[in-house]
Design an enzyme around this catalytic site. Structure first.
Site, mmCIF file in Angstrom:
data_model
loop_
_atom_site.group_PDB
_atom_site.id
_atom_site.type_symbol
_atom_site.label_atom_id
_atom_site.label_comp_id
_atom_site.label_asym_id
_atom_site.label_seq_id
_atom_site.Cartn_x
_atom_site.Cartn_y
_atom_site.Cartn_z
ATOM 1 N N SER A 225 0.879 -1.091 -0.106
ATOM 2 C CA SER A 225 0.024 0.000 -0.097
ATOM 3 C C SER A 225 0.845 1.290 0.007
ATOM 4 C CB SER A 225 -0.850 -0.004 1.312
ATOM 5 O OG SER A 225 -2.028 -1.084 1.283
ATOM 6 N N HIS A 290 0.080 3.488 4.777
ATOM 7 C CA HIS A 290 -0.637 4.171 3.925
ATOM 8 C C HIS A 290 -0.332 5.338 3.734
ATOM 9 C CE1 HIS A 290 -2.446 0.413 4.501
ATOM 10 N NE2 HIS A 290 -3.498 0.450 3.375
#
Length: 351
Positions: A225, A290
């Site tokens: 991610s 993230h």
């Protein structure tokens, strides 16, 4: 998807004419060159590689510069339509779209994103067979024993800050990441090349794991991610900053779909992080990676994608963001060396 036949030189000539027109009145103030030196001066002004197509067009006697936009070109085959579509999806200026359309040969192909994706899928299938579990693999008691996962107790093993991208929490985690990096990463690599896209992707991956080691010190990290969010956020920021120039169809819809996918994946990561762990006292993987990827995308990544076919080393903003990224990496390294001891933090036992 090879070189384009007839439209090439005319399109390149049109693009070069637009670039010359952008010089404005300054070009008119220059003293006129002697007739015999006219073409030499013109060629000397073409310092980048776009001059090759323009020179070829002139030598072939094609002095009529087209004014028709690339989107209005008719009679294109399937590969040409695909290349044109990618140009309008990623580039905000018509001159860049025409140059890209004329020069792209699919050699080399977008190998980086495809290779990374295939490796991630291969490792996931291997772990699925090994653990006999494909959904929420991260809940399996033997999952963290893999030598690719980043674990706070094993943070001295430097490769884990990068190799954690090949381990995913489950099929739902892998699926969203693969969809995003193929739909966004492959077109970006077709335009900007493997080197630039790999730079943004790897920078996002490393920033993600380092951000976890600073902000969520007791949690492990898995998934790609960080790199995916770096690419997607850089692309979305580029669209927003060049909104009037982006001529891609349904750009609002496309941005909405990308944001929904990112939100779903991020929401899943937050839920999993605070869900009761299957192997206490070690928590489930962190979602902070993230955020590290997004930070890289809207700084370093935005500069890389904005300066199409320009030398990054000549861009002041590029060096500013490189310096910021380097300072963050150095800070995180020293944090990992000293902070865990100074804070007397109780870490989960090694897997």
């Amino acid at each position: 998807m090879g070189e384009h036949p007839s439209p090439g030189p005319a399109v390149a000539a049109c693009a070069e004419a637009e670039r010359i027109e952008e010089l404005g009145p300054e070009a008119d103030e220059r003293p006129p060159a002697a007739p015999e030196d006219h073409w030499k001066v013109l060629f000397d002004q073409m310092s980048n590689k776009r001059s090759n197509s323009f020179r070829q067009a002139i030598l072939q006697g094609n002095r009529r510069l087209c004014s028709k936009a690339l989107l209005e070109e008719k009679g294109l085959n399937l590969s040409q339509r695909l290349i044109r579509h990618v140009a309008y999806e990623t580039l905000p200026r018509e001159i860049d779209r025409k140059w890209y359309y004329d020069s792209y040969t699919c050699c080399p192909p977008p190998w980086f994103m495809i290779t990374v994706t295939l490796l991630e899928v291969a490792f996931f299938l291997y772990n699925g067979v090994s653990l006999n579990q494909f959904v929420l693999q991260v809940t399996h008691p033997r999952y963290l024993k893999n030598s690719l996962v980043y674990h706070p107790q094993l943070r001295a093993q430097a490769w884990r800050y990068l190799t954690y991208i090949f381990m995913h929490a489950g099929i739902e985690h892998l699926g969203l990441n693969v969809v995003l990096q193929l739909l966004v990463g492959v077109p970006l690599e077709m335009v900007h090349g493997a080197t630039r896209i790999a730079l943004v992707y790897v920078a996002g991956v490393v920033a993600g794991s380092l951000a976890v080691s600073v902000a969520d010190m007791t949690a492990p990290v898995v998934g790609s991610s960080g790199g995916v969010y770096a690419l997607v956020s850089a692309h979305l920021a580029n669209i927003v900053m060049n909104w009037s120039g982006m001529k891609c169809q349904f750009k609002l819809l496309r941005m909405g779909v990308a944001l929904i996918c990112m939100s779903m994946e991020f929401g899943r990561a937050v839920w999993l992080r605070f869900h009761p762990s299957a192997y206490p006292p070690c928590p489930h993987p962190s979602f902070v990676a993230h955020l590290g990827g997004v930070a890289v995308g809207i700084t370093l990544g935005l500069v890389v994608l904005r300066n199409y076919e320009q030398r990054l080393q000549d861009q002041t903003l590029w060096w500013i963001f490189v310096a910021m990224y380097t300072i963050f990496v150095l800070f995180a390294v020293f944090w990992n060396i000293f902070a865990y001891t100074l804070l007397d933090l109780k870490l989960p036992p090694p897997p």
